[in-house]
Design an enzyme around this catalytic site. Structure first.
Site: not given
Ligand SMILES: Cc1ncc(COP(=O)(O)O)c(C=O)c1O
Length: 404
Positions: A68-69, A212, A248, A338
């Site tokens: 997600g990041t 996840h 890939t 943290c």
């Molecule tokens: C709102 C939000 N954005 C982004 C992320 C980051 O996603 P990932 O853990 O898949 O990198 C999270 C995960 O904690 C999240 O809750």
């Protein structure tokens, strides 16, 4: 172990584990033209279509990422590099965004001359629409707007439709981080573009999701990218995925993500009210056990994620509570990061106008697809003793610092 930290990550669904293990045996690079490659490609593209369907999008609009990041980074940096001009350097976002957003825009400010415009949120963490509208103005100086669909710490659902409408009208692209909302709220990318009358390249153009958080594997995310959105790639190479994200593709992770997405979408109508009922029982029980506890986020059940509970316990350190509950077999979170092992008061709570002391007593308890009444009972049984001990430790720490 009673697991009540589903917002951090939720257990993989059996269907997702099965799809992953089956797909790991698939031979072939989906970019290869021989039949093995084409077979892998078929599985990949079917998976992409299925993920897209659960987000109200088309397969062609889904860019699979490493998490997600990365999806958030691609949306923000990618749009910024396409759109920024000397007269259009502002990035607008509500206060209290996730670090994936916060650190990305701060990097753009430090290295690329972006100007961050943080819009105030109210006491439940919801963006103030009047402040947002006046910060947006006619949109001419704004390169993009980015916001959470729902806050990952306090669970407050943002007025996404209204913000999408305002950005569509101002001709500004909007990215929504839907990572914490996905699997708990219905998400309809095309529907939102339609009802907000979004013209090409403006309004909701990008939306992030992560596997996840919904019972899929860690290590794969998705960015829904409207066909009209202009994005500069962050990763260059073989030109996969519309040349937006080379590399890939992980067929097995995509198949597993799709399996989780299918299950979660099919169960949403049953699972969301079930989780909300557990949430509301947990909130009522905790307030009964510890009347001084203060619920953060929206007290209106309709305004918060079905799986989110967030309390401040005055006089306690959230970390102490977390360790004591963990020792009692209950896994929860403080909800915030943290820094080098030192607990930081949550920037989300501070943005909501809470004091640092209040923010330090924060505890996030999040419910997910495996949660049961027994989990809520276990938390409520462990809370009074953990709270009493954390409060004694807090009192002792304050007395020591006073003595000094
Ligand atoms: C709102 C939000 N954005 C982004 C992320 C980051 O996603 P990932 O853990 O898949 O990198 C999270 C995960 O904690 C999240 O809750």
């Amino acid at each position: 172990m009673v697991y009540l930290d589903h917002a951090a990550t939720t257990p993989m669904l059996p269907e997702a584990v099965e799809a992953l293990t089956a797909a790991l045996a698939v031979v072939g690079n989906p970019s290869s033209i021989h039949s093995a490659g084409q077979q892998a490609k078929r599985l990949l593209e079917e998976s992409r279509e299925q993920i897209a369907a659960t987000l109200g999008a088309d397969g062609i609009e889904v860019i699979l990422t490493g998490n997600g990041t990365e999806a958030v980074n691609l949306a923000i940096k990618g749009i910024w590099w396409q759109r920024q001009t000397p007269a259009r350097r502002r990035i607008l976002m509500p206060a209290g965004e996730h670090h994936a957003t916060l650190d990305t825009v701060e990097w753009l400010a430090q290295h690329e001359g972006a100007v961050i415009d943080e819009v105030a949120v109210d006491e439940v963490g919801r963006v103030r629409l009047d402040a947002f509208e006046s910060a947006l103005g006619d949109g001419s100086s704004v390169s993009l707007v980015t916001m959470l669909w729902a806050n990952n710490e306090v669970g407050t659902i943002q007025p996404v439709e209204q913000v999408a409408r305002l950005t569509a009208r101002a001709g500004v692209p909007l990215h929504v981080d839907a990572i914490s909302a996905y699997g708990q709220l219905p998400i309809d990318f095309h529907g939102l573009r339609r009802v907000t009358d979004a013209p090409g390249g403006a309004g909701l153009v990008a939306l992030s999701a992560s596997a996840h958080k919904i019972g899929g594997p860690a290590g794969i995310g998705a960015l829904v990218l409207d066909r009209t959105a202009a994005v500069e790639p962050l990763i260059h190479g073989g030109g996969q995925q519309r040349k937006v994200r080379s590399g890939t593709q992980d067929v097995a992770a995509a198949a597993s993500f799709a399996a989780a997405a299918r299950v979660v979408a099919a169960r949403l109508d049953d699972d969301a009210p079930r989780m909300a009922a557990l949430r509301d029982r947990l909130i009522a029980g905790a307030l009964d056990a510890v009347p001084s506890a203060r619920l953060s986020g929206d007290p209106d059940p309709a305004g918060r994620l079905p799986g989110n509970v967030h309390f401040s316990f005055p006089g306690c350190e959230g970390d102490s509570l977390l360790f004591l509950l963990d020792a009692a077999g209950v896994a929860v979170s403080t909800g915030s990061a943290c820094q080098a092992g030192v607990p930081e008061p949550s920037h989300v709570l501070v943005a909501m106008g809470r004091t640092e002391a209040d923010a330090r007593g924060a505890l996030r308890i999040t419910i997910g697809h495996t949660s049961t009444d027994a989990d809520v009972d276990a938390f409520l049984a462990a809370l009074p003793a953990a709270h009493a001990q954390a409060a004694r430790a807090g009192l002792a720490a304050r007395a020591t610092s006073f003595d000094r």
